[in-house]
Structures are given as structure tokens and as C-alpha cells.
Design an enzyme around this catalytic site. Structure first.
Site, PDB file in Angstrom:
ATOM      1  N   LYS A 132       0.870  -1.167   0.000  1.00 21.19           N
ATOM      2  CA  LYS A 132       0.000   0.000   0.000  1.00 21.19           C
ATOM      3  C   LYS A 132       0.912   1.225   0.000  1.00 21.19           C
ATOM      4  O   LYS A 132       1.501   1.568   1.022  1.00 21.19           O
ATOM      5  CB  LYS A 132      -0.884   0.009   1.243  1.00 21.19           C
ATOM      6  CG  LYS A 132      -1.831   1.187   1.284  1.00 21.19           C
ATOM      7  CD  LYS A 132      -2.757   1.090   2.463  1.00 21.19           C
ATOM      8  CE  LYS A 132      -3.783   2.223   2.545  1.00 21.19           C
ATOM      9  NZ  LYS A 132      -3.470   3.440   1.828  1.00 21.19           N
ATOM     10  N   CYS A 427      18.625  22.112  41.685  1.00 20.40           N
ATOM     11  CA  CYS A 427      18.519  20.701  41.352  1.00 20.40           C
ATOM     12  C   CYS A 427      17.292  20.091  42.021  1.00 20.40           C
ATOM     13  O   CYS A 427      17.106  20.250  43.227  1.00 20.40           O
ATOM     14  CB  CYS A 427      19.793  19.974  41.809  1.00 20.40           C
ATOM     15  SG  CYS A 427      19.660  18.185  41.702  1.00 20.40           S
TER      16      CYS A 427
END
Length: 804
Positions: A132, A427
DNA sequence: ACGCCTCGAGTTCT
DNA sequence: CTCGAGGCGT
């Protein structure tokens, strides 16, 4: 049954949305929604209209097959309408998700058999199975063998006249060849673009500063529908024929596969990827085969097409041809590789080097057959560029077949009140500050320009639990110390319970401490203690790599170890000395020196040595050249040549640093150069540093020589000086084993194919490196050939490594 | 200064 | 596997 108000509203909403996407897609070549998602909307609308036929209005998108013609082309009415083929999908009972897997073929076959009133005792049905293609369907009209008209599908009944553009497509014959050419033949097929041509087009468009094309399909669809045929021609489009519409003046073959053969015999391109198969097993095996070949086809294919082979049976199945799709054919699509999902959250991970990496937590979706729930967003810039926000609906794809990637945000679905993503300023794990490392760029311009790295880094170092964990994971990993049984989960526990903070702690772990951990019995605890013990016998280069020094990977660790031989030298080495190691420059030397200068790291390394993580020490195999050392000081006006003069005149650093200006001037024959040297030496600390470097070189037993560093060792082996690249899986031989073997034979293994590559070792299911090898005309070897070469060279290859 | 090779580092899921 | 950047030859 009457449509509820809710259903009517839903249908209306679906229609509007589908219209919007299909207009964006077909009319403006824009991609606003993943295909799978579009299909889902479309099917939902179809289902609604089927359930409540009174909702089906004539202007519904379900009543149309293709897009609306752009103005500017003449319209052409197709003799025989260009229909489309229905998509089949297997729906897991009780689940709403469509799993486009091979089971869909079972339903297709069962459907056909039922319509033909076949029982289990009848023979299986014969089908043709084809690709296809993912392009644009067109129809070519040949009269007396000459191409007279080309038209797009349009809405299925009428399309656009694209004859001029079609003539620019080389695959499309202007005149048919062969015998028994029909008087009239309406050929149906697909216009598509090869990946290679797509890339070429975009590369040159980028160079010219023109817009690039989104994907090969849009390129093909847009290309054939250009009013100016020269634009169309530039896209190097291709064509495959796969069927016919009307025809006159010939005997139509009695089945589809013969029809395709006939088309090929007329000189029309017909893909050779097709098969006549029998029954459902045949369908499924073709599906599987193409799914496997897909990456090597060279063009996009979004599934396979099944057709009942016999035209007589096709006609029999087609009695009720008022339907939109014929019953005798179906498109079986591959698992979607692009899917949309919701970003539930954006989290920030901290890696081994402290790098902060944003990660999207996604509502789980199936992409290419695998459930995906995380996708890296790389860094802040990346998020900015794509403007990805928490709550967004995004399109996710598996890049390079493995790693999920967020392609784009579906802006239409952004809920109100979302905020742009902000990277944290501390952090998320340890709360330390995060910084963008500033790199100096050595440019010859006045202001030495400074450039920031793209990534943010936590400065917490090993004090940050995230980094401590990652460091341990790296230390224990297979390529580093290879501690079997020490995985991520276990390291989490060790760090969280304070049993181990750094690699040295591992070597004092007691079995009794370990067996108290989750999912650890006495046996696994003692096994772990054993494998930790075993790791002491790995190698020095593995240890250096395992320490996780920035910019020091496996190869660099080997280079450093080859040069210094023993751990204590490496620990003490000054950066000026480290740069004598091949492939080590300033940017590698500095982190190495910094690592071992850090008191904490030093302590860890000392404890490792005390624990017995240490190796037989061996002599140095590099030579330092005095001239090179001077040249590297980057003194103004002093290049390689003057460095040579200084080196041969003064012989030692001690004499050079104490030289007076007149001696320097005499040596260099230039007062300005001499002044530059003396100014450099009189800068604070420079004199002492140079003396230290010299002392160290003598300590290490390095030879001072003005000769350039010489290769010390000429190892024997069949592959000396050869560079090899591995691709594909080598059955019964792991990549690492192959690499070791090649290195033992004096060869090198690198990751990518270049003109310098001598051989490419090709295993099963090779990647694109195989293609590259063919393009560059590089010799390829099979696994067996490799083994023969290595073994054929005999024993000398095995003993060479221990000349130290 | 530029460009070519390589290496390093980060990443997902089974 | 891919990207970015370090090392090194030109």
C-alpha cells in the site's frame, strides 16, 4: 431508532473537525493531526452515521473520498469512479484501542468466505497481496498506447487534470510498448517519492533558503498538483501502477495478478513486491514479510493491500456496488508510528554528569507496537522550540525505530491556562544550584567569545543523590567494572539506606548487610559479594572508564592507560603531561586532572586501591617531546618551528626558564619573539608550573627527546592498521566479543562507515551502514569470513598483549 | 579557520 | 541510534 441530540451534536462536531484537518492537509499540505488519529475520527463518524442514517448528510466528509480540487486545474470526470479501499483493523474485544495487527487479516478472509457462502470444507480463497503505497493516487489514460490524460483522484468522481505534470515523471511511459495494446486503457496507480529524492530535495531547498517539504507523501501529493510543471519536475516523482479503470479493445485478464503482469508488459512500472497468496495464512505471512522489509524499501509504505485474485469473484462480490468501498479488497495498515497522547507532566532528571534532562510523562500509548509512557525532551532549547507544555496533546513517534520522540504539539488541543515550561533554578533532587557551563571558544577574534553549553548542570557532584546513584550505576555497568547483579534498583536501595555512597563503599559491603535489603536473599547477597570481588580482576582501563570522568569514555580510558601504564601516574599527571597522550587534548586533560585533584575523589580512589582494585603496573609507552610541550604553551609568536629551536638549544626546561633575554633573542633570531617568551615565563606561576611538569616527566621515567613521539608497539595480527565497522547481528557472536577479537588481531572497530573504513562486517538484518558500505565501495565481510581472517592468522595474535 | 572522523553521553523498553 | 563536540590534519 432516532438519533439522540448528543449523537447529532457529536456527528456535527466530528464533521467540522475532520473538514478542518482535511482542508489543512489536502489544500495547504499541512499536517495538523497524526494519521491514526484522523482515521479514528473518521471511523467514529462513519459508525455514527451507520447507526443513525438520518445523520448522514450529503456534505459529510464520509461522502467524499479525496480532497477538494485546488482551483486552477481543469476538472476531469472519471469513466469509472476511482474508489478507495477500506481499511481493516482488528479490534480487541472489550478494548477501544485498535490494534492494527495481523489478526485483521483473519477478519477480512472470514468476511469474504461468508459473503461467498464458503464453508470450512471449501478451498481457501486466492488473493493478490501488494504494497500500500503512501502517495497520491492518479489515473492515466492511454489511447492507442499514447498517454493522453492524467488525472488525480479528486473526490473519486472528478479529479484534476495533471497531464503536464505526469509527463515530467520518468516512470510514466508516454507510449506503451509490447503487443496487444488496448485501444483505450485507464491505468490506476500511485505517485510517490523515494526517500533519497526527498532528502536530496530538502537539502537543496535548505541551501536555497526555500521551504522544505514535510514528508515524502506530501511532497508527492503537492508535487503532482503544481500548476507549474517545472516545479513538479524538480521533485523527481515516481509512479507504480496497481490496477485499471475502464478499458477498450483488449481481453481483460481473468485475474488481478495477470492484469498486473500485463501492465508490466506494456512498460508500466509495477512493483515486484507482490504475491499471489492462498488463504489467511498467506495474507498474514505477506503482511509480516513486508513489515520486516519496510525499512529497506526506499519509499513509504503504510501497509499492504489484499485483493481477491479472480476478477469473476470480485464482480460477484460487487453486486451491491453502491457502497463506498468494494468488499473484495482491503488495506491492512501497519501499526501507526505516529500517535498522539497527552503530556501528563514534565519532570526533570539528573544524570551522572549532573545534566538536567526534562522528560515528558505521557499517558501511555502504543507506538509501533510498544507501549510508551516517557519521552525525553533533551534540553530547554528543545522544549522552547517546540513549546511543549504540561497538559498538551502531542504527536509522539519512535525515532530511529527505538527511542520515542515528541514530534510536535497539537496546538488546537491545548487546554486553557497552560504555562510555558521553566527549567528549575535548583537541582530537583538535592537542591544545589544549577548552572550552564560556560565554554571558552578559542577564536582569533579580539574578544575570545564565550559560548554556553546547551545543558544545565547540577553542581552538587556526588553529594547529590541522583548523581551518586548514576555514578554507581555507571561504575557497575557491563562495559565498566561489570559487577553482575548490581542493578539500578539495588543501587537505589544502597544509596537510600546509606550503605554505599561511592564506588569504594561497594568493596566493604558485607553479605549480612545486603541480605536485609528488599528482594535479596542470602544466596543473592553472597553472589553479589562474589561478583564485587571478581570485579577487582577486570582491568585498569575499565577502572578509569568506570570512574566516570567527564569526556573520558572507553576509548580515551584505553589511550590513557596505554600511555601511563599505572594508576599512580595517572592520578598525579598534570594536564600538560596528559596532553601527550594521543587523542587527549585540553578539554579531556583538564577534567582528568580536576577529578584526581579533588580531595574526595582522591580518597575514594585510595580506598579502592587499598581494597585491592589495582593492577600489575607496567612501563610507560609514550615519549614526550620538549618541542611539543613548548609549542602547546600557546605563547604569542611561537609556533612549531620556534618551539623546535628553543627545544634543541636549551635541552631542558630548567635551562629555558632561567634564560635571559639576550640568549632567547640569539636562539630565536627575533627580539619580539624572545620578549614574548620571557613575558610568558614571568607570568605568575608559569615558571614553577613548567618546572613541576619537567620534574614529573622525569619522575615518570619519560624520555626527553626532540624526536616526535614514536609508536612504540607494532603488534602482530591479521588486521593490523585496519578499521572495521560492524552492522547487523552476528549470530552466536556478541558485538563486544567481535570487537575484542578484532582488537586482538590489531584492528580497530568504529561506529560509522567512512572512506577510511577498510571492512564492514555484515551480520543478519543489517542497518543502513550496509548501504553506506555499498555506496562507498567498501569491502564487506560475513561473520565467517571475519573468523577465518582472524583465526587464519594463527597464534601470534593471542599473545601480543603482554609486552609490558 | 575549516572539515573530517570519532568518541562521549543520553535515552527507552523488553 | 543520534547528536554534539573534541581531536587532529590541512
Amino acid at each position: 431508532m432516532t438519533a439522540s441530540r448528543a449523537a447529532a451534536e457529536r456527528a456535527e462536531a466530528l464533521r467540522k473537525e475532520i473538514e478542518r484537518h482535511s482542508s489543512a492537509y489536502y489544500v495547504h499540505d499541512q499536517h495538523t493531526i497524526p494519521d491514526a488519529e484522523y482515521d479514528r475520527l473518521f471511523r467514529e463518524l462513519e459508525a455514527l452515521e451507520e447507526e443513525y442514517p438520518e445523520l448522514a448528510s450529503l456534505d459529510s466528509p464520509t461522502q467524499r473520498v479525496g480532497g477538494k480540487p485546488l482551483s486552477g486545474f481543469a476538472t476531469i470526470r472519471h469513466d469509472v469512479p476511482m474508489g478507495s479501499i477500506r481499511n481493516i483493523a482488528y479490534v480487541e474485544p472489550g478494548s477501544k484501542a485498535n490494534l492494527y495487527d495481523e489478526r485483521a487479516a483473519i477478519q477480512f478472509d472470514a468476511d469474504i468466505r461468508k459473503k461467498l457462502k464458503l464453508t470450512d470444507r471449501d478451498l481457501p480463497v486466492e488473493y493478490t497481496a501488494e504494497l500500500k503505497f503512501d502517495g497520491l493516487a492518479i489515473s492515466l489514460r492511454y489511447e492507442q498506447g499514447v498517454l493522453v490524460r492524467a488525472a488525480t483522484r479528486g473526490d473519486g468522481m472528478t479529479g484534476e487534470d495533471v497531464t503536464l505534470n505526469a509527463r515530467t515523471i520518468r516512470d510514466i511511459p508516454l507510449r506503451l510498448v509490447g503487443r496487444n495494446i488496448p485501444f483505450v486503457l485507464d491505468v490506476r496507480g500511485e505517485v510517490y517519492m523515494l526517500w533519497a529524492d526527498f532528502e536530496k530535495y530538502n537539502t537543496s531547498a535548505r541551501l536555497r533558503g526555500e521551504d522544505t517539504l514535510m514528508n515524502p507523501r506530501n511532497a508527492a501529493a503537492g508535487g503532482i498538483r503544481q500548476l507549474d510543471p517545472s516545479i513538479s519536475a524538480r521533485r523527481s516523482l515516481r509512479f507504480f501502477a496497481y490496477g485499471i479503470g475502464s478499458s477498450q479493445g483488449w481481453v481483460v485478464p481473468s485475474n488481478h495478478s495477470d492484469l498486473l503482469d500485463a501492465l508490466a508488459s506494456f512498460g508500466l512500472p509495477v512493483s515486484s513486491c507482490r504475491k499471489v497468496v492462498v488463504g489467511v495464512k498467506g495474507l498474514m505471512s505477506f503482511y509480516r514479510e513486508i513489515a520486516g522489509k519496510r525499512p529497506t524499501l526506499g519509499f513509504d509504505v503504510d501497509g499492504v493491500v489484499y485483493k481477491v485474485n479472480s476478477l469473476a469473484i470480485q464482480t460477484a462480490l460487487d453486486v451491491d456496488n453502491t457502497k463506498k468501498h468494494p468488499d473484495w479488497a482491503a488495506a491492512h495498515k501497519f501499526l501507526p508510528q505516529e500517535v498522539s497522547t497527552k503530556v501528563e507532566d514534565i519532570e526533570v532528571q539528573v544524570g551522572r554528569t549532573g545534566a538536567l534532562t526534562p522528560v515528558a510523562r505521557l499517558a501511555p500509548v502504543i507506538v509501533g507496537g510498544v507501549e510508551v509512557s516517557n519521552a525525553t525532551l533533551h534540553n530547554e532549547d528543545q522544549i522552547r522550540r517546540k513549546d511543549i507544555r504540561k497538559g498538551d496533546t502531542v504527536i509522539v513517534r519512535r525515532a530511529g525505530d527505538v527511542i520515542p520522540e515528541v514530534v510536535a504539539v497539537v496546538l488546537d488541543r491545548r487546554p486553557p491556562g497552560t504555562k510555558q515550561f521553566q527549567m528549575p533554578s535548583t537541582c530537583p533532587i538535592c537542591g544545589s544550584k544549577v548552572i550552564k557551563v560556560v565554554k571558552e571558544q578559542r577564536l582569533k577574534t579580539k574578544e575570545s567569545r564565550q559560548k554556553e553549553e546547551a545543558v544545565l548542570r547540577c553542581i552538587g557532584g556526588l553529594a547529590c543523590p541522583a548523581q551518586a546513584k548514576e555514578a554507581l550505576i555507571h561504575f557497575a555497568s557491563r562495559r565498566a567494572m561489570d559487577i553482575d547483579g548490581l542493578g539500578e534498583k539495588l543501587i537505589d536501595q544502597l544509596v537510600d539506606q546509606g550503605l554505599a555512597k561511592n564506588p569504594a563503599d561497594l568493596y566493604s559491603l558485607k553479605g549480612s548487610e545486603l541480605s536485609r535489603l528488599d528482594r535479596m536473599g542470602e544466596i543473592s547477597a553472597s553472589n553479589l559479594v562474589k561478583s564485587i570481588e571478581t570485579s577487582k580482576n577486570s582491568s585498569l582501563s575499565r577502572l578509569i572508564f568506570a570512574l566516570g570522568i567527564p569526556n573520558v569514555g572507553e576509548e580515551t580510558a584505553k589511550d590513557i592507560v596505554k600511555a601511563f601504564g599505572r594508576l599512580d601516574f595517572i592520578i598525579d599527571a598534570r594536564p600538560e603531561v596528559l596532553v601527550f597522550v594521543p587523542n587527549v587534548g585540553k578539554d579531556t586533560a583538564t577534567p582528568v586532572y580536576a577529578f584526581f585533584s579533588d580531595g574526595h575523589n582522591r580518597q575514594v580512589v585510595d580506598r579502592l586501591r587499598q581494597a585491592g582494585v589495582n593492577w600489575v603496573e607496567s612501563p610507560i609507552t609514550i615519549r614526550a617531546s620538549f618541542a611539543e610541550l613548548i609549542a602547546r604553551l600557546d605563547i604569542k609568536k611561537i609556533g612549531a618551528k620556534r618551539a623546535e629551536q628553543l627545544a634543541s638549544h636549551f635541552q631542558t626546561i630548567s635551562r629555558l626558564v632561567d634564560a635571559d633575554l639576550s640568549e632567547l633573542t640569539r636562539t630565536l633570531d627575533s627580539e619580539t619573539a624572545a620578549r614574548s617568551v620571557s613575558e610568558h615565563i614571568s607570568e605568575i606561576g608559569v615558571r614553577q608550573r613548567l618546572l613541576d611538569v619537567e620534574a614529573q616527566l622525569i619522575d615518570f621515567g619519560m624520555h626527553w627527546t626532540n624526536q616526535p613521539a614514536t609508536a612504540v608497539r607494532a603488534p602482530g595480527g591479521a588486521l593490523v592498521g585496519k578499521t572495521l565497522v560492524l552492522t547487523g547481528t552476528l549470530s552466536s557472536l556478541s558485538r563486544d566479543a567481535a570487537k575484542q577479537m578484532i582488537e586482538a588481531a590489531g584492528g580497530r572497530v568504529t561506529g560509522s562507515v567512512s572512506p577510511k573504513t577498510d571492512y564492514v562486517v555484515v551480520g543478519d538484518d543489517p542497518g543502513q551502514k550496509y548501504q553506506e558500505a555499498l555506496e562507498l565501495g567498501i569491502r564487506t565481510l560475513s561473520k565467517d569470513e571475519l573468523l577465518r581472517i582472524v583465526e587464519g592468522a594463527g597464534q601470534q595474535t593471542l599473545s601480543f598483549d603482554d609486552e609490558h
